[in-house]
Motif scaffolding. Structure first.
Motif, PDB file in Angstrom:
ATOM      1  N   ARG A 175       0.840  -1.195   0.000  1.00 16.39           N
ATOM      2  CA  ARG A 175       0.000   0.000   0.000  1.00 16.39           C
ATOM      3  C   ARG A 175       0.875   1.245   0.000  1.00 16.39           C
ATOM      4  O   ARG A 175       1.663   1.461   0.916  1.00 16.39           O
ATOM      5  N   LEU A 176       0.714   2.053  -1.026  1.00 16.65           N
ATOM      6  CA  LEU A 176       1.535   3.250  -1.141  1.00 16.65           C
ATOM      7  C   LEU A 176       0.800   4.498  -0.663  1.00 16.65           C
ATOM      8  O   LEU A 176      -0.400   4.652  -0.916  1.00 16.65           O
ATOM      9  N   PRO A 177       1.518   5.408  -0.020  1.00 17.07           N
ATOM     10  CA  PRO A 177       0.945   6.712   0.316  1.00 17.07           C
ATOM     11  C   PRO A 177       1.006   7.606  -0.916  1.00 17.07           C
ATOM     12  O   PRO A 177       1.529   7.185  -1.962  1.00 17.07           O
ATOM     13  N   PRO A 178       0.495   8.830  -0.847  1.00 18.74           N
ATOM     14  CA  PRO A 178       0.608   9.735  -1.993  1.00 18.74           C
ATOM     15  C   PRO A 178       2.073   9.956  -2.369  1.00 18.74           C
ATOM     16  O   PRO A 178       2.935  10.066  -1.494  1.00 18.74           O
ATOM     17  N   LEU A 179       2.351  10.001  -3.660  1.00 20.14           N
ATOM     18  CA  LEU A 179       3.695  10.239  -4.177  1.00 20.14           C
ATOM     19  C   LEU A 179       3.656  11.390  -5.171  1.00 20.14           C
ATOM     20  O   LEU A 179       2.606  11.712  -5.728  1.00 20.14           O
ATOM     21  N   THR A 180       4.805  11.978  -5.426  1.00 18.10           N
ATOM     22  CA  THR A 180       4.876  13.067  -6.391  1.00 18.10           C
ATOM     23  C   THR A 180       4.934  12.496  -7.801  1.00 18.10           C
ATOM     24  O   THR A 180       6.006  12.312  -8.388  1.00 18.10           O
ATOM     25  N   THR A 181       3.775  12.173  -8.341  1.00 16.61           N
ATOM     26  CA  THR A 181       3.662  11.647  -9.700  1.00 16.61           C
ATOM     27  C   THR A 181       2.469  12.327 -10.376  1.00 16.61           C
ATOM     28  O   THR A 181       1.784  13.150  -9.776  1.00 16.61           O
ATOM     29  N   ASP A 182       2.212  11.939 -11.628  1.00 21.70           N
ATOM     30  CA  ASP A 182       1.076  12.525 -12.357  1.00 21.70           C
ATOM     31  C   ASP A 182      -0.248  12.255 -11.641  1.00 21.70           C
ATOM     32  O   ASP A 182      -1.203  13.014 -11.779  1.00 21.70           O
TER      33      ASP A 182
END
Length: 241
Positions: A175-182
């Motif tokens: 489970r990933l948290p928010p990331l700096t991607t599109d």
């Protein structure tokens, strides 16, 4: 013993963002990396093979695994990263948008896992890692479609883990948290900050941090990780053990 250079890693959605970062990371780890995105990648690297694939299309995924089967080396790692997302109130979400997220995020993960498992079971097993999101446990408003698709991925993962365990294939979810991607470009900063605070994070993890965490996770024996849902914190803890 098989060296890393003899091993193949498949990363879906490798054209940009986290997928590109993962592809480059595992290239540095000595793998031959196959990237499978709907459109051709706009970058090149030694050891990287670009096999354009629509993961939501069954025939496209079958053709992908046929191409992989012809390569020298053994497919030992699959990262189901390809995903689409949009943030919208449920009452304003078109059925077409909901279906698209299910097609790519859920059906795509299923098809890639199913077809690559057919290769892995003949060569001694490996890891299949399906990426999910904190949108699932946090029940984030505005992400009914996305969270539903990822919740389905988590259930799918646990069932596939049971079915594939006899082949020494570990199937897990991160489970990933928010990331700096599109994917987060259109999300208001205040909302992102609120999510990070809920997760007790001061800032969004870097793509490099995520890559290191995933590398730690898949370095464990496949059977030892079967049917578990991990967070980045879990991976960091493993690295310190």
């Amino acid at each position: 013993m098989e060296s890393k250079k003899d091993r193949l890693a498949l990363v879906t959605g490798a054209r940009k963002g986290l997928g590109k970062a993962l592809a480059l990371h595992f290239l540095e780890q000595g793998y031959t990396v196959i990237g499978a995105s709907r459109h051709a990648t706009e970058w090149e690297a030694d050891g990287f093979l670009d096999f354009p694939t629509d993961v939501s299309n069954e025939e496209s995924v079958v053709q992908l695994t046929r191409r992989i089967h012809k390569l020298d080396g053994t497919l030992s790692l699959v990262i189901n990263n390809a995903a689409v997302a949009s943030m919208n109130a449920a009452i304003l979400t078109p059925a077409s948008s909901f279906r698209r997220m299910l097609d790519v995020n859920t059906t795509g993960t299923f098809l890639v896992a199913r077809e690559t498992a057919k290769l892995m079971r003949k060569t001694g097993g490996g890891h299949i890692l399906n990426l999910s999101s904190v949108a699932v446990p946090l029940l984030l408003e505005g992400q009914a479609a996305y969270a539903s698709s990822k919740s389905a991925v988590e259930t799918l993962t646990q069932i596939l883990a049971k079915e594939f365990s006899d082949y020494s294939i570990g199937v897990n979810t991160l489970r990933l948290p928010p990331l700096t991607t599109d994917m987060t470009k259109g999300v208001p900063k205040e909302k992102l900050q609120k999510i990070l605070e809920t997760l007790s994070l001061k800032s969004m993890p870097s793509l490099e941090e995520v890559c290191r965490a995933i590398s730690t996770l898949v370095s464990n024996p496949p059977r030892s990780l079967t049917a578990k849902i991990f967070t980045l914190e879990d991976c960091v803890s493993m690295d310190h053990e």
